[in-house]
Design a protein around this motif. Structure first.
Motif: not given
Length: 385
Positions: A357-373, A375-383
């Motif tokens: 359960y902890k591993l699954a939760k950690k993997r979800v958190e890692l995917r969320r962080r990668k998605k945020q990163e 998105q932030q990279t795409n916003v920076s590139m557009r700016q």
């Protein structure tokens, strides 16, 4: 057991009228007509030798119980050959109840695998403590064929994935035994038959997949920590083959091969005309007798390998070289090894579930962080553009 029809009438007993004779005098008067007696006695001798050797090893362990972390698992694994072969021998006497009898053998087999893995983990723990939070990637070949890359061999990801692949085998083995008995009661088991009307063929396929998974996981485990086994002078490969070797041999040769031979009518029943007691043996009983001989012979070889790789010699040498540690009394050693066994087994399974359960939760958190990163990279590139 196998019957002529599938499905059959059901119940834990089949061919109830069949009761083989065991008059030892037939060996003297009719030796060539008493092959079932010869097989029965050969199996009994094997079981007796296995028990004698095992008891000697256990006594040596409890008299030199210096390393409970590893010795408790060794003592538990040591019960595998004598208990399994003894139950198989009883199945020789009453083949019509063999599914029920071998349920308990399957349980001990599952516990042996569990304790083999726990023993290897205990040997590895000092190296894990030494590594701490260090991320140490490794690339190795499993059985010199498959190339495996692990990002961190001390990380939680690899440890938990390996735990799941290993623990699935004992869990499935116990479930398989219960389902076999339930299917036998309903007349849907059809052991020894590859008819898809019975549960036996499906359970055999799943058993094959489960065995393949745990073999792959353990081979990878041995390969990934090869340097640690060498540094600690740990006979990990020998311990592995002491447990998995008999399981593989009995499954592939005692179950699959004998079932194929029985299905192809190579193994046939007798009409009683060539038996000293005049009792006809069904083909299923003949197959069961051969299976028991395979089991008892395999365990006879295995117990001597157990004496080498699961004996207390290394623990005694280790203590004599360090001259430290506290030795438990024989009674406390037996309590630590056997009485505290079942709670520890279920605790280990619960921990594996929680870690998953902890591993699954950690993997979800890692995917969320990668998605945020991203998105932030795409916003920076557009700016910038």
């Amino acid at each position: 057991m196998a019957t002529s029809q599938c499905p059959d009438r059901g119940g834990l007993q089949h061919d109830g009228a069949f009761q083989p004779g065991h008059d030892i005098s037939d060996l003297i008067h009719h030796p060539t007509y008493s092959w079932h007696l010869i097989g029965w006695l050969v199996s009994l001798v094997c079981v007796a030798v296995v028990w004698i050797v095992t008891v000697v090893i256990i006594i040596r362990h409890v008299r030199h119980y210096w390393n409970p972390d590893t010795q408790r698992h060794k003592l538990r694994v040591l019960l595998y050959p004598p208990v399994y072969s003894t139950l198989a021998w009883f199945a020789y006497l009453r083949y019509d109840y063999s599914t029920t009898i071998m349920f308990f053998a399957t349980v001990f087999e599952a516990f042996a695998v569990f304790n083999l893995y726990k023993c290897l983990q205990a040997y590895l723990q000092p190296f894990r403590d030494e590594a701490g939070d260090v991320k140490e990637p490794i690339t190795t070949k499993v059985m010199y064929i498959y190339k495996l890359h692990v990002k961190s061999k001390w990380g939680m990801h690899y440890r938990i994935i390996n735990d799941i692949l290993v623990y699935q085998f004992p869990i499935w083995s116990v479930l398989d035994a219960f389902m076999s008995i339930f299917a036998e009661l309903k007349g849907r088991y059809c052991e020894g038959s590859y008819s898809f009307k019975g549960a036996y063929v499906y359970l055999t396929i799943i058993n094959f997949c489960s065995l393949s998974l745990i073999l792959t996981a353990l081979f990878a485990y041995l390969a990934v920590y090869h340097d640690e086994w060498r540094r600690g002078k740990i006979s990990a490969h020998g311990m592995f083959w002491c447990v998995k070797g008999p399981i593989m041999f009995i499954f592939y040769f005692g179950e699959i091969l004998l079932t194929i031979l029985s299905t192809a009518n190579v193994i046939q029943g007798t009409d009683g005309s060539h038996s000293a007691d005049g009792i006809a043996w069904p083909a299923a009983a003949v197959k069961n007798g051969l299976y028991v001989i395979v089991v008892c012979g395999t365990m006879l070889v295995d117990v001597f390998l157990m004496a080498r790789y699961f004996g207390p010699r290394e623990d005694i040498k280790q203590h004599d070289s360090k001259l430290e540690g506290t030795k438990l009394s024989p009674w406390r050693a037996l309590y630590d090894a056997y009485i505290a066994y079942i709670p520890e087994f279920f605790f280990g399974l619960l921990c594996c579930g929680y870690d998953s359960y902890k591993l699954a939760k950690k993997r979800v958190e890692l995917r969320r962080r990668k998605k945020q990163e991203k998105q932030q990279t795409n916003v920076s590139m557009r700016q910038i553009s």
